[in-house]
Design a protein around this motif. Structure first.
Motif, PDB file in Angstrom:
ATOM      1  N   LYS A  51      41.513  29.955  58.083  1.00 31.33           N
ATOM      2  CA  LYS A  51      40.123  29.620  57.805  1.00 31.33           C
ATOM      3  C   LYS A  51      39.740  30.077  56.405  1.00 31.33           C
ATOM      4  O   LYS A  51      39.038  29.391  55.664  1.00 31.33           O
ATOM      5  N   LEU A  70      34.017  37.266  58.884  1.00 33.73           N
ATOM      6  CA  LEU A  70      32.888  36.341  58.981  1.00 33.73           C
ATOM      7  C   LEU A  70      31.885  36.615  57.868  1.00 33.73           C
ATOM      8  O   LEU A  70      31.392  35.704  57.206  1.00 33.73           O
ATOM      9  N   ARG A  71      31.614  37.891  57.642  1.00 41.17           N
ATOM     10  CA  ARG A  71      30.683  38.276  56.587  1.00 41.17           C
ATOM     11  C   ARG A  71      31.219  37.850  55.208  1.00 41.17           C
ATOM     12  O   ARG A  71      30.513  37.243  54.416  1.00 41.17           O
ATOM     13  N   GLU A  94      33.849  24.552  62.498  1.00 42.57           N
ATOM     14  CA  GLU A  94      34.120  25.821  63.192  1.00 42.57           C
ATOM     15  C   GLU A  94      34.901  26.803  62.329  1.00 42.57           C
ATOM     16  O   GLU A  94      35.868  27.417  62.785  1.00 42.57           O
ATOM     17  N   THR A  95      34.463  26.923  61.105  1.00 41.43           N
ATOM     18  CA  THR A  95      35.115  27.877  60.218  1.00 41.43           C
ATOM     19  C   THR A  95      34.947  29.300  60.739  1.00 41.43           C
ATOM     20  O   THR A  95      35.770  30.171  60.481  1.00 41.43           O
ATOM     21  N   ASP A  96      33.884  29.529  61.495  1.00 38.90           N
ATOM     22  CA  ASP A  96      33.631  30.891  61.988  1.00 38.90           C
ATOM     23  C   ASP A  96      34.536  31.307  63.145  1.00 38.90           C
ATOM     24  O   ASP A  96      34.823  32.492  63.311  1.00 38.90           O
ATOM     25  N   SER A  97      35.015  30.316  63.916  1.00 36.24           N
ATOM     26  CA  SER A  97      35.806  30.752  65.075  1.00 36.24           C
ATOM     27  C   SER A  97      37.165  31.249  64.604  1.00 36.24           C
ATOM     28  O   SER A  97      37.793  30.676  63.734  1.00 36.24           O
ATOM     29  N   THR A 117      31.366  33.838  54.988  1.00 29.90           N
ATOM     30  CA  THR A 117      30.043  33.210  54.900  1.00 29.90           C
ATOM     31  C   THR A 117      29.371  33.585  53.576  1.00 29.90           C
ATOM     32  O   THR A 117      28.689  32.759  52.971  1.00 29.90           O
ATOM     33  N   MET A 120      26.813  32.774  63.380  1.00 33.38           N
ATOM     34  CA  MET A 120      27.178  32.200  62.082  1.00 33.38           C
ATOM     35  C   MET A 120      25.932  31.884  61.270  1.00 33.38           C
ATOM     36  O   MET A 120      25.891  32.042  60.057  1.00 33.38           O
ATOM     37  N   THR A 128      29.377  24.525  64.417  1.00 32.96           N
ATOM     38  CA  THR A 128      29.612  25.853  65.014  1.00 32.96           C
ATOM     39  C   THR A 128      29.157  25.900  66.460  1.00 32.96           C
ATOM     40  O   THR A 128      28.341  25.081  66.905  1.00 32.96           O
ATOM     41  N   TYR A 165      24.174  34.299  59.039  1.00 34.62           N
ATOM     42  CA  TYR A 165      24.752  34.494  57.697  1.00 34.62           C
ATOM     43  C   TYR A 165      24.458  33.317  56.772  1.00 34.62           C
ATOM     44  O   TYR A 165      24.121  33.480  55.619  1.00 34.62           O
TER      45      TYR A 165
END
Ligand code: ATP
Ligand code: MG
Lengths: 262, 478
Positions: A160, A189-190, A179-182, A193, A215, A210, A218
């Motif tokens: 990711k 994640l911080r 779904e870049t956060d999963s 983002t 998410m 998402t 952020y």
């Protein structure tokens, strides 16, 4: 950020698409303007990734109806690589591994292809090395990822990050983050983002797919859309994501849908 | 596979043209008289005629091998002309005297050989339709005692050397095509590196088949004496023809104690058209004898051409601690067929061999790896590592692996790894999504796949090979 003199980047009307004869998208409407961040949420299998891949031009999907204008141009007139060069970027939900092809070589070719498209100077391997290392710092990525095969053996979260690194290099007009956060841990994640926020400006736009309201803490969306059964059935502000978090999806789409960004 | 994976191979053959040079062609057919004619034309000593006749007698008793995984119509050996020579206008002393038509041919091939020779420091022994017409850098090589000339020339100038080594690695009756070659070979290359000499440059030969329906039977013999080393490059292209042409070469390498022979090939014979019509039948016997202790024989090949390739560059590891290597990329497209691989015969103690084979199939082609690793009872401490990878482009092609392993010594170690992969539509989509078109994507994936082999090639050959693969596969995807 919604602003006055924004331009329309993407205009999707009644988009229908099928895979192997099965219709998955059943009339998607969406307007995205420069400076805006749109979140698309929805249950598994509702068609979010399909929508993203149809926009990017994956050949497995047949467009069966509707239209998509990208900066006023019919997107379907362009080959997938031309769409990319025109500024459409997709961060994949499942980035594929390409063993044997070095990441740095791949990134440089992608970067230089875009540079020449934009009438700008290409970078030689040494210049590119410096340039990409700067971008990697932004994402707190270890430079040794450059020497590995593209996504080869990368962990889910590393893949990711590599996607967002590419976004940072290519500076797209429209970035679709599927779904870049999963798969990202809390720190990642911080970082990721934060990277995306730095890339967002008044001339480009972002579509975030998402499942998690987290998410959106952020990256603050201007609109939240809910996809269901291959259509956008509800559109609201960022508070809609909070609603979904507590109430789930069952109640959405029961009422007649309203056209997005109407 | 969708349309995306259909177009990358169908680039017309770039080297398809016929050079108009008068040929002196023998009548079709094969019998003792023809063999005597070849021998007479070449003014050969009696022992060589003997060698040829012995081979012919063996050949008559042999049968065409049927075990390769290839299909082709029966070859009519009586319909082939076994000798063709361009009529030399006068004796050539320099490149300037070479037929300008021939030079233009090389130009068209993108091999301006005079420049190439000078710039790259490569001595090029040009084989043009079975007869050498020019040799460069010979003097420079002669200064260090290296003999690099056509085999016909060597037969006259160094008969004792040729007689001593010819047929010692590939005996006249070794196999059907080797026997045929031994009977009718018209020319080829001889290379002799004396004791302790490191050859100062890569030695290179460019082969061309020029006369339609004339079989091409090249013979190469390379001898590296004690402590010497040489790197030899063989590159081939051929003009476009509709009738199949038989090419049955024999290459023999001999490395004495501590000697090192590196033999690299880029093979691009005419492969036939996209429907499978025409193309070269490339039935080659290549074998190296690592005779001395600590000797090394290394084969690197990039096989992209020919309608059919049947070829197993092999090593007989006789000397203690001797090393055999085989690095191969074989690309098949359209209706091409390749059955290629190697044999590593371990005889001496602590002999080591490495096999890296990369097969790429596209179109309707079939690509087989066939390899034998034999560890003799005498080969204590022998080791082999084999890696055979196949890549498929599209779903009409085939990849096959036939590894044969015979271990007769308890102390030996043999490892074999194999893999098959496919250039997937999703991989190409990933590239496209980053602005990289299909052809470039395929070329990057293929080059990544072949990296381990390409890095064995001399620099300028590696560049050529990379380009060649690019245009061989253009159109098979996209
Ligand atoms: N190539 C395909 N072949 C068959 N069905 C497909 C294909 N691609 C997508 N589908 C189907 O289309 C539907 C929508 O899939 P899509 O991946 O767009 O969902 P999604 O909204 O992204 O789901 P998730 O939240 O799980 O990622 C699913 O039912 C899926 O099985
Ligand atoms: Mg999805």
């Amino acid at each position: 950020m919604i602003h006055q003199d924004s331009k329309t980047i993407l205009e999707v009307s009644g988009l229908r698409a099928a895979v192997e004869g099965v219709e998955i998208l059943e009339g998607v409407d969406l307007i995205v303007k420069s400076g805006e961040v749109h979140a698309i949420m929805g249950t598994n299998g509702s068609g979010k990734s399909t929508f993203a891949k149809v926009l990017a031009g994956h050949s497995a999907y047949q467009v069966t109806g509707g239209s998509v204008l990208f900066e006023g141009q019919n997107l379907f007139d362009l080959e997938p690589e031309e769409r990319a060069r025109a500024g459409v970027f997709l961060a994949f939900q499942y980035p594929i591994e390409i063993p044997g092809v070095s990441n740095s070589h791949f990134l440089r070719l992608a970067y230089n292809t875009l540079q020449s498209q934009r009438g700008k100077d290409e970078l030689d391997p040494l210049e590119f090395e410096d340039f990409v290392r700067e971008k990697m710092k932004l994402l707190e990525m270890n430079p040794n990822f450059l020497d590995r095969g593209v996504n080869e053996g990368f962990s889910g979260g590393e893949k990711k990050r590599n996607e967002i690194l590419q976004m940072a290099l290519l500076e797209p007009r429209l970035a679709i983050l599927d779904e870049t956060d999963s798969g990202l841990d809390i720190d990642a994640l911080r970082i990721v983002t934060n990277g995306v926020n730095k890339l967002a400006n008044k001339d480009n736009a972002i579509i975030l797919v998402t499942h998690y309201q987290r998410m959106l803490n952020y990256i603050e969306p201007d609109y939240v859309h809910v996809m269901r059964g291959g259509r956008i059935v509800k559109t609201g502000g960022k508070e809609l994501a909070l609603d979904l978090e507590t109430r789930g999806y069952d109640w959405v789409g029961v009422e007649r849908r309203v056209p997005a960004s109407a | 596979m969708s349309a995306v994976l259909q177009n990358l191979v169908n680039q017309p053959y770039k080297h398809g043209f016929v050079t108009e040079i008068e040929s002196d062609v023998a009548p079709k057919g094969l019998n003792e008289d023809i063999i005597r004619l070849i021998s007479t034309k070449k003014n050969e000593p009696a022992w060589l005629l003997d060698f040829r006749l012995k081979a012919y007698q063996q050949w008559l008793k042999m049968e065409e091998p049927k075990w390769p995984n290839v299909k082709y119509p029966q070859i009519d050996f009586q319909a082939i002309s076994y000798y063709a020579a361009p009529k030399p206008k006068k004796k050539l002393n320099s490149m300037d005297e070479v037929d300008p038509e021939l030079l233009r041919t090389f130009e068209k091939l993108g091999v301006p050989m005079h420049e190439r020779a000078a710039l790259a420091g490569v001595a090029v022994d040009v084989i043009f339709d079975s007869v050498s017409v020019a040799t460069t850098y010979k003097q420079k090589l002669a200064e260090v005692g290296i003999i690099f000339c056509s085999i016909s020339e060597a037969v006259h100038a160094h008969p004792e050397l040729v007689k001593q080594y010819l047929g010692t690695v590939v005996p006249v009756g070794d196999n059907y095509y080797a026997a045929l070659n031994s009977a009718v070979f018209t020319d080829g290359t001889f290379c002799f590196i004396p004791k302790g000499v490191k050859c100062p440059m890569d030695l290179s030969t460019y082969f061309r088949i020029n006369t339609e329906e004339s079989g091409q039977f090249e013979r190469t013999l390379i001898v590296a004496e004690e402590g010497s080393s040489v790197s030899y490059l063989e590159g081939c292209t051929a003009p476009r023809f509709d009738t199949n042409q038989l090419h049955a070469a024999v290459v023999e390498l001999i490395a004495l104690d501590n000697a090192d022979i590196k033999y690299s090939t880029v093979q691009n014979w005419y492969a036939g058209d996209e429907k499978g019509v025409g193309g070269i039948y490339n039935f080659v016997t290549k074998r190296g004898l690592a005779k001395g202790a600590n000797s090394r024989i290394s084969w690197t090949q990039v096989e992209t051409g020919s309608a059919i390739t049947w070829k197993y560059p092999s090593c007989i590891l006789q000397g203690e601690n001797s090393v055999g290597e085989f690095y191969s990329v074989a690309v098949t497209n359209n209706y091409q067929q390749a059955d290629t691989g190697t044999k590593m015969i371990h005889i001496g103690k602590n002999t080591r061999s490495t096999i890296v084979s990369k097969g790429i199939s596209a179109g309707h082609s079939n690509n087989s790896y066939r390899g034998l690793v034999r560890i003799a009872p005498t080969a204590s401490g022998a080791r082999n590592y084999s890696q055979c990878d196949s890549m498929l482009i599209g779903d009409q092609c085939g990849a096959h692996t036939f590894p044969y392993i015979q271990v007769r010594n308890q102390n030996a170690k043999v490892e074999h790894e194999a893999s098959t992969s496919k250039i997937g539509e999703d991989q190409l989509f990933y590239f496209a999504q980053r602005g990289i078109g299909n052809e470039e994507a395929v070329s990057m994936i293929i080059n990544g796949f072949c990296k381990d082999v390409f890095q064995q090639l001399p620099m300028e050959f590696a560049v050529e090979a990379t380009k060649l693969l690019g245009f061989k596969l253009e159109g098979s995807v996209g």
